[in-house]
Design a protein around this motif. Structure first.
Motif, PDB file in Angstrom:
ATOM      1  N   VAL A  18       7.426  15.639  13.902  1.00 18.24           N
ATOM      2  CA  VAL A  18       7.775  14.705  12.830  1.00 18.24           C
ATOM      3  C   VAL A  18       8.406  15.475  11.671  1.00 18.24           C
ATOM      4  O   VAL A  18       7.798  16.393  11.126  1.00 18.24           O
TER       5      VAL A  18
ATOM      6  N   ALA B 157       1.535   1.760  10.475  1.00 16.09           N
ATOM      7  CA  ALA B 157       1.642   0.495   9.733  1.00 16.09           C
ATOM      8  C   ALA B 157       3.070   0.167   9.337  1.00 16.09           C
ATOM      9  O   ALA B 157       3.418  -0.990   9.139  1.00 16.09           O
TER      10      ALA B 157
ATOM     11  N   ILE C  86      -3.399   4.286  -1.921  1.00 21.66           N
ATOM     12  CA  ILE C  86      -4.628   4.600  -1.176  1.00 21.66           C
ATOM     13  C   ILE C  86      -4.665   6.074  -0.769  1.00 21.66           C
ATOM     14  O   ILE C  86      -5.513   6.497   0.006  1.00 21.66           O
TER      15      ILE C  86
ATOM     16  N   LEU D 265      -0.627  -6.549  11.265  1.00 21.69           N
ATOM     17  CA  LEU D 265      -1.492  -6.538  10.074  1.00 21.69           C
ATOM     18  C   LEU D 265      -1.124  -7.710   9.165  1.00 21.69           C
ATOM     19  O   LEU D 265       0.055  -8.004   8.975  1.00 21.69           O
TER      20      LEU D 265
ATOM     21  N   LEU E 184       0.848  -1.189   0.000  1.00 24.20           N
ATOM     22  CA  LEU E 184       0.000   0.000   0.000  1.00 24.20           C
ATOM     23  C   LEU E 184       0.884   1.240   0.000  1.00 24.20           C
ATOM     24  O   LEU E 184       1.944   1.263   0.620  1.00 24.20           O
ATOM     25  N   LEU E 185       0.415   2.256  -0.682  1.00 23.86           N
ATOM     26  CA  LEU E 185       1.117   3.529  -0.696  1.00 23.86           C
ATOM     27  C   LEU E 185       0.188   4.585  -0.108  1.00 23.86           C
ATOM     28  O   LEU E 185      -0.879   4.848  -0.655  1.00 23.86           O
TER      29      LEU E 185
ATOM     30  N   ARG F  37       2.593  15.349   3.827  1.00 26.14           N
ATOM     31  CA  ARG F  37       2.434  14.128   3.026  1.00 26.14           C
ATOM     32  C   ARG F  37       2.158  12.898   3.892  1.00 26.14           C
ATOM     33  O   ARG F  37       1.309  12.074   3.556  1.00 26.14           O
TER      34      ARG F  37
ATOM     35  N   HIS G 172      -0.296  14.121   8.807  1.00 25.65           N
ATOM     36  CA  HIS G 172       0.277  14.608  10.068  1.00 25.65           C
ATOM     37  C   HIS G 172      -0.107  16.061  10.321  1.00 25.65           C
ATOM     38  O   HIS G 172      -0.390  16.462  11.447  1.00 25.65           O
TER      39      HIS G 172
ATOM     40  N   GLN H 247      15.185  18.588  11.702  1.00 22.20           N
ATOM     41  CA  GLN H 247      14.239  17.722  11.002  1.00 22.20           C
ATOM     42  C   GLN H 247      14.603  16.252  11.105  1.00 22.20           C
ATOM     43  O   GLN H 247      14.020  15.420  10.436  1.00 22.20           O
TER      44      GLN H 247
ATOM     45  N   SER I 208       7.685   6.909   3.921  1.00 21.04           N
ATOM     46  CA  SER I 208       8.546   5.835   4.416  1.00 21.04           C
ATOM     47  C   SER I 208       8.789   4.825   3.303  1.00 21.04           C
ATOM     48  O   SER I 208       9.905   4.351   3.129  1.00 21.04           O
TER      49      SER I 208
ATOM     50  N   GLY J 152      -1.807   6.620   9.497  1.00 21.16           N
ATOM     51  CA  GLY J 152      -1.882   5.177   9.221  1.00 21.16           C
ATOM     52  C   GLY J 152      -0.540   4.636   8.754  1.00 21.16           C
ATOM     53  O   GLY J 152      -0.085   3.581   9.203  1.00 21.16           O
ATOM     54  N   GLY J 153       0.100   5.382   7.862  1.00 24.67           N
ATOM     55  CA  GLY J 153       1.407   4.953   7.355  1.00 24.67           C
ATOM     56  C   GLY J 153       2.433   4.916   8.468  1.00 24.67           C
ATOM     57  O   GLY J 153       3.246   3.993   8.555  1.00 24.67           O
ATOM     58  N   ALA J 154       2.401   5.920   9.338  1.00 21.22           N
ATOM     59  CA  ALA J 154       3.382   5.994  10.428  1.00 21.22           C
ATOM     60  C   ALA J 154       3.236   4.797  11.360  1.00 21.22           C
ATOM     61  O   ALA J 154       4.215   4.308  11.906  1.00 21.22           O
TER      62      ALA J 154
ATOM     63  N   THR K  93       1.056  10.143   6.624  1.00 20.52           N
ATOM     64  CA  THR K  93      -0.250   9.890   7.236  1.00 20.52           C
ATOM     65  C   THR K  93      -0.071   9.142   8.552  1.00 20.52           C
ATOM     66  O   THR K  93       0.924   8.437   8.747  1.00 20.52           O
TER      67      THR K  93
ATOM     68  N   VAL L 268       7.228  17.007   5.033  1.00 20.98           N
ATOM     69  CA  VAL L 268       6.962  15.618   5.431  1.00 20.98           C
ATOM     70  C   VAL L 268       5.583  15.526   6.076  1.00 20.98           C
ATOM     71  O   VAL L 268       4.802  14.608   5.796  1.00 20.98           O
TER      72      VAL L 268
END
Ligand SMILES: Cc1cc2nc3c(=O)[nH]c(=O)nc-3n(C[C@H](O)[C@H](O)[C@H](O)COP(=O)(O)OP(=O)(O)OC[C@H]3O[C@@H](n4cnc5c(N)ncnc54)[C@H](O)[C@@H]3O)c2cc1C
Lengths: 274, 760
Positions: free
Chosen positions: A101, A117, A54, A161, A30-31, A109, A78, A189, A36, A113-115, A111, A106
């Motif tokens: 973050v 998962a 997604i 997951l 998934l993207l 862009r 974020h 950063q 990351s 969920g991404g952070a 999310t 960054v």
């Protein structure tokens, strides 16, 4: 700096994404925000055959006040978490942590969920979710399930997951308790060399979690227990590194990381009024 | 009345483009001659060791790949000339691509040529290097290399690439007790670690052949120098080898010289019958070419117990990387500047360079002089502490007095002009030194966990050097409209020559700056040149512009005299009116009048030569150290940098800002690191600590202008001063913050862990 060739599917719904994952299995990734995944692909450290985007699932971009908890859609950026009034009022620690973050680009862009998962021990956000006792919601071919944040991180870049599941929502118990966050890094950063989140929860328990101290994001269990047993901040922080298995890298030896964990935990606890 | 624009903050002519549409860098070029270009990606060694073969079958099978060239395909192609020939023969014979051994990780092994960058990258990934034939010599640490623990070039029998004493570039140490007459003698081992140059634009080249003539577009600091190398390799006349440097996004020394990857490109173009392009990635830039500094020094300083310095010994071991080149020669500059700003009766230096299993070292902003300053400043600090004196007082006591200039130091370097004590006073005054010391005392007394440190450095450096000096070329032409065109052999890649050189021509000729165009970076348009490095451009290239402009005025005087029907001796030129008969300014001849009359375009050129100049200054750094974590925060940076008269203070400030930032970064964060197997581990910006504005305070800049006697306008170089003064000042501040706890030295970079360890 160019990824290996891959096929690209743009999902228009979570179900479509789940179906694509079911079809391509381990070959698919998934993207979400890509911040990351894409660096790994550009160094060819990850080479998925299929990328399921997604990023445009707008129905998974939300922050809702659900009374006793805040529900955040997995695709929420974020930046939206950082600036949300609901987050500030009910799960303030998460807003603060998110604001540390990377840099603004960054955060526009990446999310939540991404952070989560991605399962990166160096990520700041999981520490807030552990401290606050979050629950993660995953949807798969056979429906949806809830996973406690304590059962979620399975190993380095590994989570609970399954390959067909999409993380859809993060639920964070509301609290008006105080909190503290400490992030130690070399440059503004940069990722944390070590970090610590601490929050007084609604049940008056104190949640404490560490960044970059273990192969997974990790709860500072010994510190929490010491606090529950009546120890003060300084004393509880002394055991912060217990149960952690940190690695040595360019920025810090194991010994120094352990030292930082103790110092930062004390500071975070003090900031949380303990 | 015309007011001179000299010394004013003229806005940079190059900025509107750079800030709006952006520059056109080599990789961005769209040019008919590059139509149909193929792209190159170099497959690189991922490990050290003997190489028994290269399997290119996978690469050749990759869609879009046109072919692969390995070193065995280049048997007939002559080796490229070495950058310098001071080293053992075997170390100089570097093959184009890895031959039978990879001597550093990242060394190019094969050139994969393809229809697109993507195909070239895919092909390069499929190239397989077959390692075999024994354990590689792996020598990462330069002191290990110096001890010949393992020898990289077996035929040479030692890792020693150059003992600078043998070429009179250091004095050597005498027998007997050099420090016999000294009451106090201090000794310290000092690391000046390896850093990367980090230009924002990496290396990039495009080239094409047309009827035996070669055109190369290249991201370089020195188009004419590079032209010489291409001509040599490809056996071309000047006219058949054109080098064009488009906009260049920084160099910091890395782009003065040439690399295998760049020089090989025309051969690939010839073989494949196509124009050819190559642009490196950030990682290739960080690991492939051109690290700087990389010295370990042993300093010994002796003098009287009251703080008078008498004798100094400096030993330098320099890491040249796997193939010695310019980097191995730079300890010469460290030797030349060993005395720093101090009056030291006797100095001995012992400098040598050794090969290691790492990428070759090159010049990096300051190139040998920052290392000299770092060494002497550290020594003076430790000496002052041993004498129980304030480091500022001991400095003031030993600085070379202004009336002594020109002065020759104990190592034989002749400094042109300087007022070192005044620079120090000015910097200290701006810093509020006494108040800072009081605040430090208060914090110490109260046991404040935020430790305050104040560091001071005095420096002098050498620009447009070494002796006898340097040359740069310029030509000035009057256009038919009465404007001016300046053709410069220097090459601005961020320094602002399009503005500053236009100011010089404008001021000499009385032509508005808007009507002065500066042209650079094209060997077809500019006959000669050297390039921009070593802070040389204004004093040499700028002086050449003035010289050529004055010659144009002299030439024009004849024509003006004709028009005015006067004797040329009676015709004067003034910037406001133009040419007129002395005392009769009402009737004047303008440049446009002259351009109309002149049979040939009015023009003159100058290949201006001048001896080296010696910019100097003093830096004060204020840091806070977190006693618990060892974290260092740079709170203030106050610098007095004297590079002679300031042509454009804004441009000079820009040079100082960047330099100070890079110098502070070396003191605190930046370090190029390798693991024990020779793998570069700081190979992206996530790991390599390039500094950002967020880690730096606003710099407090103090102005001082002491002219050099070596050029008519008294200019010295400002490009490297910031880097040279700031590293030791920041390091000194960190040590000072810990001094009351018994700490006398912390090596750079003063990382949190290092400082924490010094504290525990
Ligand atoms: C320069 C830079 C600096 C950064 N600094 C920091 C920092 O200081 N602190 C920090 O915490 N983070 C930092 N990050 C990481 C950033 O926060 C990322 O955005 C975040 O970790 C991943 O979110 P993403 O949406 O970009 O995920 P992506 O990169 O799109 O995906 C990451 C992984 O999660 C999977 N995934 C994504 N969404 C889902 C989902 N809904 N369900 C199931 N799997 C999913 C993907 O398949 C992939 O494996 C930085 C990133 C960069 C590029």
């Amino acid at each position: 700096m160019i990824p290996a060739a891959f096929d690209y599917i743009r999902a228009t719904s979570a179900d479509e994404a789940i179906a694509a994952l079911a079809e391509h299995g381990d070959d698919a990734k998934l993207l979400a925000g890509g911040h990351s995944l894409l660096p790994l692909m550009r160094f060819r450290l990850a080479r998925p055959a299929v990328v399921v985007d997604i990023g445009r699932l707008n129905d998974l971009k939300y922050i809702r006040d659900e009374g006793d908890h805040v529900a955040i859609g997995a695709l929420t950026r974020h930046r939206d978490v950082e600036t949300s009034e609901v987050v500030a009022a009910k799960v303030g620690l998460l807003g603060e942590v998110t604001s540390h973050v990377g840099d603004p680009q960054v955060r526009h862009r990446g999310t939540i969920g991404g952070a989560v998962a991605h399962g990166d021990p160096a990520s700041d956000i999981p520490s807030a979710l552990i401290a606050l006792g979050a629950v993660l919601v995953a949807a798969g071919p056979s429906g949806s399930r809830e996973i406690s944040v304590d059962d979620f991180f399975a190993g380095f870049l590994e989570t609970a997951l399954s390959p067909e599941e999409v993380l859809t929502e993060v639920r964070i118990p509301a609290t008006d308790g105080a909190w503290g966050f400490e992030k130690f890094n070399r440059r503004a950063q940069d990722w944390a060399i070590v970090g610590c989140s601490a929050a007084v929860r609604a049940d008056a328990g104190v949640g404490v979690a560490l960044v970059n101290m273990h192969p997974t994001p990790i709860r500072a269990g010994a510190t929490e227990a010491a606090l529950a047993g009546g120890a003060g901040a300084a004393q509880a922080a002394e055991v912060a590194a217990e149960g952690c298995d940190p690695t040595e890298d360019l920025n810090a030896s194991v010994e120094y990381r352990q030292h930082l964990a103790r110092v930062l935990t004390r500071r975070a606890l003090e900031a949380a009024g303990l | 009345m015309v007011v001179s624009i000299m010394g004013t903050r003229v806005l940079r002519k190059e900025d509107p483009k750079l800030l709006t549409v952006g520059g056109t860098y080599t990789a961005d070029l769209r040019d008919a001659r590059l139509e149909g270009a193929a792209h190159v990606c170099y497959a690189r060694a991922s490990a050290l060791g003997a190489v028994s073969g290269v399997d290119v079958s996978g690469a050749l099978a990759t869609p879009g790949v046109l072919g692969v060239v390995t070193n065995s395909d280049l048997a007939d192609f002559p080796l490229q000339p070495p950058q310098m020939d001071l080293f053992p023969e075997e170390m100089l014979r570097r093959s184009w691509l890895v031959d039978d051994a990879a001597l550093f990780v990242g060394e190019p092994v094969a050139a994969v040529v393809a229809e697109s960058v993507v195909a070239a990258v895919d092909g390069a990934e499929a190239v397989e290097v077959i390692y075999g034939g024994g354990e590689p010599a792996t020598v990462i640490d330069l002191e290990d290399a110096d001890g010949d623990a393992e020898v990289i070039f077996g035929e040479v029998g030692t890792n020693l690439a150059l003992n600078l004493e043998t070429v009179d570039m250091s004095t050597g140490f005498s027998d007997g007790d050099f420090f016999e007459d000294c009451e106090v003698v201090i000794h310290q081992r000092v690391e000046n670690h390896k850093v990367a140059a980090v230009p924002l634009e990496g290396r990039s080249v495009a080239c094409c052949w047309e009827n035996g003539s070669l055109t190369v577009w290249m991201s370089t600091q020195a188009p004419h120098l590079v032209q010489g190398v291409f001509r040599n390799v490809y056996d071309l006349s000047r006219k058949d080898c054109r080098i064009i440097a488009p906009d260049v996004g920084g160099g910091f020394g890395q782009k003065v010289n040439h690399s295998q990857e760049e020089m090989l490109l025309p051969e690939l173009a010839r073989r494949f019958g196509r124009p050819m392009r190559w642009t490196e990635t950030r990682t290739e830039n960080l690991i492939g070419f051109g690290h700087g500094r990389a010295q370990v020094q042993r300093v010994t300083l002796g003098g009287d117990a009251d703080g008078k310095v008498r004798r100094y010994r400096l030993e330098v071991i320099c890491d040249s990387g796997a193939y010695p080149g310019v980097g191995a020669f730079l300890p010469y500059f460290t030797h030349l500047m060993a005395s720093g700003t101090y009056d030291i009766a006797e100095i001995e230096t012992r400098c040598r360079s050794v090969v290691t299993s790492t990428a070759p070292t090159q010049a990096y902003r300051g190139a040998g002089r920052p290392e000299a300053t770092a060494a002497i400043e550290r020594a003076v600090d430790i000496f002052a502490a041993r004498c129980g004196r304030d480091p500022v007082e001991v400095r003031a006591q030993n600085l070379i007095a202004p009336e002594r200039f020109p002065v020759t130091t104990a190592v034989g370097t002749e400094y042109d002009s300087g007022e070192y004590a005044r620079a120090l006073e000015k910097a200290l005054e701006a810093s509020g030194y006494e108040d800072l010391r009081r605040e430090q005392a208060r914090r110490r007394a109260e046991g404040d966990p935020r430790l305050l440190g104040i560091g001071v450095s005095c420096y002098v450096e050498i620009t447009a050097g070494p002796a006898p000096g340097g040359k740069e070329y310029a030509k000035v032409e009057i256009t038919p409209e009465g404007g001016a065109r300046v053709l410069s052999g220097a090459f601005s890649h961020g320094q602002g020559h399009l503005t500053t050189f236009a100011m010089l021509a404008s001021d000499s000729l009385g032509i508005p700056i808007e009507q002065v165009e500066v042209i650079q970076g094209d060997t077809a348009q500019i006959d000669k040149g050297v390039g921009t490095f070593g802070s040389r451009s204004l004093q040499l290239g700028g002086s050449a512009v003035c010289d050529a402009s004055n010659q144009v005025i002299d030439l024009a005087r004849e024509t003006a005299a004709d028009i005015l029907e006067a004797a040329s001796a009676d015709v004067v030129f003034d910037a406001e009116k133009g040419f007129h008969v002395s005392g009769a300014p009402a009737v004047a001849v303008s440049w446009a009048d002259l351009a109309e009359r002149a049979e040939a375009p009015l023009s003159a050129d100058s290949n201006f030569f001048a001896a080296a100049s010696y910019p100097f200054g003093a830096h004060v750094a204020v840091v806070e150290v977190d006693r618990e974590t060892g974290e260092v925060t740079l709170e203030r940076m106050i610098t007095c940098d004297d590079s002679g008269p300031l042509l454009n203070p804004m441009v000079a400030e820009g040079q100082r800002h960047g330099g100070i930032a890079q110098g502070a970064a070396q003191a605190l964060i930046e370090e190029m690191r390798y693991d024990p197997w020779g793998n570069p581990v700081t190979s992206t910006f996530a790991d390599y600590g390039i500094i950002s504005a967020a880690e730096l305070p606003s710099f407090e800049l103090v102005v001082m202008e002491t002219p050099s006697p070596h050029n008519p306008l008294g200019f010295k170089g400002i490009g490297e001063s910031g880097t040279i003064g700031s590293t030791p000042a920041v390091q000194s501040a960190v040590v000072d913050a810990l001094a009351h706890l018994g700490v006398t030295h912390v090596d750079i970079p003063c990382t949190p862990e290092r400082v924490w360890r010094a504290l525990s």
